[in-house]
Design a protein around this motif. Structure first.
Motif, short mmCIF file in Angstrom:
data_model
loop_
_atom_site.label_atom_id
_atom_site.label_comp_id
_atom_site.label_asym_id
_atom_site.label_seq_id
_atom_site.Cartn_x
_atom_site.Cartn_y
_atom_site.Cartn_z
N SER A 86 -11.63 -10.94 -0.79
CA SER A 86 -10.93 -10.97 -2.08
C SER A 86 -10.68 -9.57 -2.60
O SER A 86 -9.58 -9.26 -3.10
N VAL A 87 -11.67 -8.70 -2.49
CA VAL A 87 -11.50 -7.31 -2.94
C VAL A 87 -10.48 -6.59 -2.08
O VAL A 87 -9.61 -5.86 -2.58
N LEU A 88 -10.55 -6.78 -0.76
CA LEU A 88 -9.62 -6.10 0.15
C LEU A 88 -8.18 -6.51 -0.10
O LEU A 88 -7.25 -5.70 0.03
N LEU A 89 -7.98 -7.80 -0.45
CA LEU A 89 -6.62 -8.31 -0.67
C LEU A 89 -6.18 -8.19 -2.13
O LEU A 89 -5.04 -8.53 -2.46
N GLY A 90 -7.10 -7.73 -2.99
CA GLY A 90 -6.76 -7.59 -4.39
C GLY A 90 -6.55 -8.90 -5.11
O GLY A 90 -5.77 -9.00 -6.06
N ALA A 91 -7.24 -9.94 -4.63
CA ALA A 91 -7.11 -11.25 -5.27
C ALA A 91 -7.91 -11.28 -6.55
O ALA A 91 -8.85 -10.52 -6.75
N GLY A 92 -7.56 -12.18 -7.43
CA GLY A 92 -8.30 -12.32 -8.69
C GLY A 92 -7.84 -13.56 -9.40
O GLY A 92 -6.74 -14.03 -9.23
N THR A 148 -3.80 -19.75 -7.07
CA THR A 148 -3.72 -18.31 -6.89
C THR A 148 -4.24 -17.94 -5.51
O THR A 148 -4.86 -18.76 -4.82
N ASP A 204 -6.66 -16.08 -5.00
CA ASP A 204 -8.11 -16.16 -5.13
C ASP A 204 -8.61 -17.57 -4.87
O ASP A 204 -9.59 -17.77 -4.14
#
Length: 316
Positions: free
Chosen positions: A107-113, A210, A212
């Protein structure tokens, strides 16, 4: 073979780290309950004061148990706690948090949120940081401290290879295979939804997913499939050369994830506080999460059966 003292030292550091970081989450939740009792409830939550206080009070209790678990893994008195309750809380706690580590990294690597079901909406920065640090620290602490603790206290669960396991009766194998099929079915379903499938989802929620939430479904699906595959390895005792500790640890985590997250989401699907609504049709959500709880219990039964068989074989 006893655990090297260095590993025991690592367990202590990880246990204390888990307890201290989760204390930040506990502080945030206590603050939210106190604010709600003073009449301050976020409008974005869609809940009234009673629902908001109840939800956060539940998480306060859960975090208190988590802090106590971290301390039990670190301190000597943790070995004096009876096995069943300690294993249950460790199983649920690890199931909630440790399988989320891969999701968090991706999630952090893909910039999900994006907020998930049950998360607090539109939180101030200090609350977000406290919750994030608390969850991450507890997850990493459990991932490190718990296997060492279990290896020290129940070594038979980790020693040997799959080919050394005793056979399984036909009746027991049938029961266990049903649980493995439930886990695999859920894994395929969640993977299907993560890849954009729509069957079983409420059309009114389509388009609100989303990145995420898709990653979250994919993570749950991967762990369910991993649990089914490793559970089959324990039942069939194959591949024979594989160290027992590998499938035992993975099935322990996968079953805990299925049980803990299934139970939590089942509660939300039934109670539906505020304006919460499931992405699935309500009946699909209830059946899905109830099946997840059952699958988690059966997979844990596979782990316990394997341990007992190993312990009995060692005693002979």
């Amino acid at each position: 073979m006893p655990v090297h003292p260095r590993w025991s030292a690592v367990r202590k550091v990880a246990g204390y780290g888990a307890a201290s970081t989760l204390s930040l989450y506990l502080i945030v939740k206590v603050a939210l309950v106190a604010a709600a009792l003073l009449g301050i409830v976020p409008a974005q939550s869609g809940m009234d004061t009673t629902e908001w206080v109840t939800l956060n009070a539940i998480t306060v209790v859960m975090s208190l148990v988590g802090v106590a678990l971290g301390l039990a893994l670190a301190q000597r008195w943790g070995r004096l706690i009876p096995g069943p309750p300690l294993l249950f809380f460790a199983w649920v706690g690890a199931g909630f948090l440790v399988p989320m580590i891969p999701y968090g990294i991706v999630s952090v690597l893909l910039g999900a949120g994006g907020a998930q079901a049950g998360d607090d909406a539109a939180m101030p920065g200090w609350e977000t940081i406290g919750i994030g640090v608390g969850f991450t620290g507890m997850a990493v602490g459990l991932a490190v401290a718990l296997p060492i603790y279990l290896r020290e206290r129940w070594p038979q669960a980790f020693l040997g290879r799959l080919g050394e396991l005793p056979g399984t009766s036909r009746g027991a194998r049938l029961f266990l295979l049903i649980g493995l099929m439930m886990s695999a079915g859920l894994g395929l379903l969640w993977g299907y939804w993560a890849l954009g499938g729509r069957l079983g989802l409420d059309p009114t929620h389509i388009g609100r997913e989303t990145l995420d939430s898709l990653l979250m479904r994919g993570n749950w699906g991967a762990w369910a499939l991993l649990g089914a595959g490793c559970g089959w390895s324990l039942v069939a005792a194959r591949p024979s050369r594989l160290p027992l500790r590998v499938p035992m640890a993975l099935v322990f985590l996968a079953s805990g994830s299925l049980f803990a997250w299934g139970g939590w989401k089942l509660l939300w699907a039934i109670v539906r506080p505020g304006d919460f609504a499931t992405s699935e049709y309500p009946v699909v959500a209830v059946m899905e999460h109830a099946l997840s709880v059952c699958a988690g219990l059966v997979l844990m039964a596979v782990v316990l059966r394997t341990y007992r068989a190993q312990a009995a074989d060692s005693a002979e």
